[in-house]
Design an enzyme around this catalytic site. Sequence first.
Site, short mmCIF file in Angstrom:
data_model
loop_
_atom_site.label_atom_id
_atom_site.label_comp_id
_atom_site.label_asym_id
_atom_site.label_seq_id
_atom_site.Cartn_x
_atom_site.Cartn_y
_atom_site.Cartn_z
N GLU A 115 -13.69 86.41 -28.19
CA GLU A 115 -14.97 86.87 -28.74
C GLU A 115 -14.86 88.30 -29.25
O GLU A 115 -13.96 89.06 -28.86
CB GLU A 115 -16.05 86.76 -27.66
CG GLU A 115 -17.45 87.22 -28.08
CD GLU A 115 -18.04 86.44 -29.26
OE1 GLU A 115 -17.41 86.45 -30.33
OE2 GLU A 115 -19.14 85.87 -29.11
N HIS A 129 -17.97 77.44 -26.35
CA HIS A 129 -17.81 77.08 -24.94
C HIS A 129 -19.15 76.58 -24.40
O HIS A 129 -20.22 76.79 -25.02
CB HIS A 129 -17.38 78.31 -24.16
CG HIS A 129 -18.28 79.50 -24.40
ND1 HIS A 129 -19.51 79.65 -23.79
CD2 HIS A 129 -18.14 80.54 -25.24
CE1 HIS A 129 -20.08 80.75 -24.21
NE2 HIS A 129 -19.28 81.32 -25.11
#
Length: 487
Positions: free
Chosen positions: A332, A258
């Site tokens: 994550e 990201h």
Amino acid sequence: MAPIATTNEPKVVQGGEETLTRHSDANQHYYKTANRKNGISEGLRDGPTMVVTGAMVPGSTVKPCPLRAPLVVTVVGLPCRGKSLASHKVARNLSWRGESAKVFTVDQNATSETLREISLFFKEGHNVAIIDGMHLTRASRQAVASFCADSVFHQLLIEFTCNEKCLEENIADTVRFYHKLDQSTDWDCRFRESNDRHTPTFEPCAPTEGPLITVNNSEDPMFHSVTARGVRGSTQTAILGVLASPVIRQQTFYFSRHGESEYNVLGRIGGDADLSPRGMKYAERLARQLGGPGSAPDSPRPKVIWTSELRRTIHTVQNIPGPRAAIKDLNEINAGICEGLTYEEIQERFPQEFAWRDQDKFKYRYPHGESYLDLLQRVDSVVQALLTNTDVLVVSHQAVLRCIMAYFKGIKPDDVPYINVPLHTLLIVRSYGYDFVVETVPLKVECVDTYRIQPKNCSTTRTAADALTTVPAHFDTPLSQQMSTIS
């Protein structure tokens, strides 16, 4: 709050006539025979007597240990049936899962030298040997079977076939590949002559020859089929699972973390922070690179986009056209009680946990969270789905992409936590024969560096300065506040 222990020392357990050493890691328990390798005695059998479970068994037929004995995979099939691509795909997958696998390439059949190399390979502690050849006759396969029986190794046969359409596609693809290496050879003629010469000698595998997987190879999942007889054990079952999916010959994948998040700026881990102003700029730059607003007419355009469920990945791809899915397995790594903390705060609150993680970052599990070992298993479904597609964009997180990139780079599990996957960088992965090539494309948008190497001092009694010596620099306030103050 007191530190929570997440690792244990090996414990010695008495089991019958031999000593077993029990190892505990972050995810699983397993037993390994002491003073042996791969579940067989240190030396290969000499004559009809062999040491088994601490006893001498004269004249008995010895079967390999179902848990630890090495496995020899014999690949069978005529030329241009996709054998080599599949063999290396299996080896790559097993090595990524923590096995120690190697492909032994032979022209036609395994030779005595090949078998000697395999014996040495196993004596060094490895456990899966794949013989990539043709082995068209029962006699050639029997030679390998006798070697496995004498050495008390497991054996698995994999026979490859394909229809005429697939054969023509395989020949054309192989010709293109070799033509880049040598343009002076008529590769099309060479491969067709080889196929015609060997076809009359081919004796298909019989069920009595041993455990057998038969693959009718095709890139089209409607025509690709796999049958199995006598397959047993976790390794053979894993191989069967890999072969069940078609092998796509030409593939391209796009990977990116990201854009920089507010937590990245502050040095905090985990959480669901949104993009920083620089992260938003990266999202715009990534879109221009991959078919979004302002992109060139010939820019690549992903067929599908996969992100995690977290805002920072979803917002990174919001301007890139194409169907998309937010996938939980791409979230994550769960940092448990350390979610949202900086490394400085973790050292202050949980110094022993911080040291334990530095000692074995792959197996260490955050209390109430995950380890890299957990994560590697979690993203297995993502990797398997990728391998049946092409032109996929995956935008995820540092730890997740480390696990995925380890597959394509052929990196061993213990080294996964130290793969560098920088922010604001596009990674393009292309298949090249049975290998993959990774191209790194920095998109030149400023950001913090989140990469942390292992410190030299990992002792639980180290000072805070020693523990924090490799922690990346970060800011004390969000970037948006800094920019508003400056303006």
